[in-house]
Scaffold this active site. Sequence first.
Site, PDB file in Angstrom:
ATOM      1  N   CYS A 142       0.826  -1.216   0.000  1.00  0.00           N
ATOM      2  CA  CYS A 142       0.000   0.000   0.000  1.00  0.00           C
ATOM      3  C   CYS A 142       0.862   1.268   0.000  1.00  0.00           C
ATOM      4  CB  CYS A 142      -0.983  -0.029   1.170  1.00  0.00           C
ATOM      5  SG  CYS A 142      -2.408   1.088   0.905  1.00  0.00           S
ATOM      6  N   HIS A 235      -4.228  -4.425   0.174  1.00  0.00           N
ATOM      7  CA  HIS A 235      -4.001  -5.062   1.467  1.00  0.00           C
ATOM      8  C   HIS A 235      -4.513  -6.497   1.472  1.00  0.00           C
ATOM      9  CE1 HIS A 235      -2.512  -1.749   3.940  1.00  0.00           C
ATOM     10  NE2 HIS A 235      -3.371  -0.960   3.336  1.00  0.00           N
ATOM     11  N   GLU A 237      -3.414  -8.912   2.981  1.00  0.00           N
ATOM     12  CA  GLU A 237      -3.225  -9.506   4.316  1.00  0.00           C
ATOM     13  C   GLU A 237      -4.331  -9.136   5.303  1.00  0.00           C
ATOM     14  OE1 GLU A 237      -1.927  -5.385   4.853  1.00  0.00           O
ATOM     15  OE2 GLU A 237      -1.678  -6.838   3.229  1.00  0.00           O
TER      16      GLU A 237
END
Length: 306
Positions: A142, A235, A237
Site C-alpha cells: 500500500c 491489502h 493480508e
Amino acid sequence: MPIKVQNDLPARAILESENIFVMDEKRAISQDIRPLQILILNLMPVKEETETQLLRALSNTPLQVDCSFLMLSTHISKNTSASHINKFYVPFSEIRQQRFDGMIITGAPVENLKYEEVNYWQELTTIMEWSKTHVHSTLHICWGAQAALYYHYGIPKYQRDKKLSGIYRHKVLHHRLPLVRGLDDYVMAPHSRYTEVRREDIEKHPDLNILIDSQEAGVFLVMQNNGRQIFLQGHPEYDRMTLNNEYQRDLQKGLNPELPCNYYENDDPCSRPVLSWRNLANTLYANWLNYYVYQTTPYELDADMQ
C-alpha cells in the site's frame, strides 16, 4: 509452514488458536536447516494487529521462516505501547550489517502528506536504499509500495477524489509468472487508501511489470523484472474485520465515510463481512516466499551480494 517468532509475542496465541503452526525459538534452533530470514518494517499504527495479519499470510508454505520486526528511531508509535515495541522490535542500527532473504515494508496512514513531509522519510529512504544490497527480495504494501515506487523510480502518487475502501475485482495479467501462479483469471482484494499510482507512469519503466490491476481500483501488483522489488497497492493480508474497524473508526471521528464497497452482505454494516480474498493472500505470499526468496536466495546470505 512453521513460523518462528519470539515465545511471548501476542500474535502467537492468536495464530495457534487458528491451528497455524508456530514454532518456538528452542525447537527452531534444534532443526538442521536454515530458516528464511524475513525482516518486517511495520509502519501501521496498531502493530499487534498487523503482526498477526502478516504472520498468518506467511504461514502457507512448508518453509521455516524466522521473522524479525524493525522499528524506526525517528518515529514514536502512538497506538502501540512502548513496552511492546522495545520487547519485540529492533532498531535499524542493530541489523544494518546483517543480510536478509526477504523484507516486508507495510503501509502507513500518512498518504495525504507529501513524502518529504513524513517525519521518518529520511530514515525510511535509508532503509529502502540499504534493502537493495542487504535483502534478496522486498515486498512493499500500500503506502509502502507507493513510497518505494517514488523513491526507486520517481513515480508520483495522486490524490483521489474520495477514499478507496472495499473489496474490488482485479484481473490477473501474466499467469506464467511465478508470483501469480495458481491464481484465477479474476481475484478479489481489499483496498483502503486516499492516493494512487497510475499505470501510465509505471509503464514508462521497462523493468517494471504490472501483474494485476482493476478497472475500479487501478494497479494492484507490480514487480521489478528480477523479482528483487515487489509492490502491492492493496491489502491482501487484511483480516475479515479490518475494513469494518476502519469504517467504524472513521464514523467515530465524524468523517462521514462511505460504506466499503462489496464488503457487507446487502451493504448492511451490521452484518458479518464476507471474506473473499484469503486464497489470494495465501497464494501471493506463498509464491513470493517460494519463488522469489527460497528458490533464488543462496544458502550463505553473504554470497547474494558478492
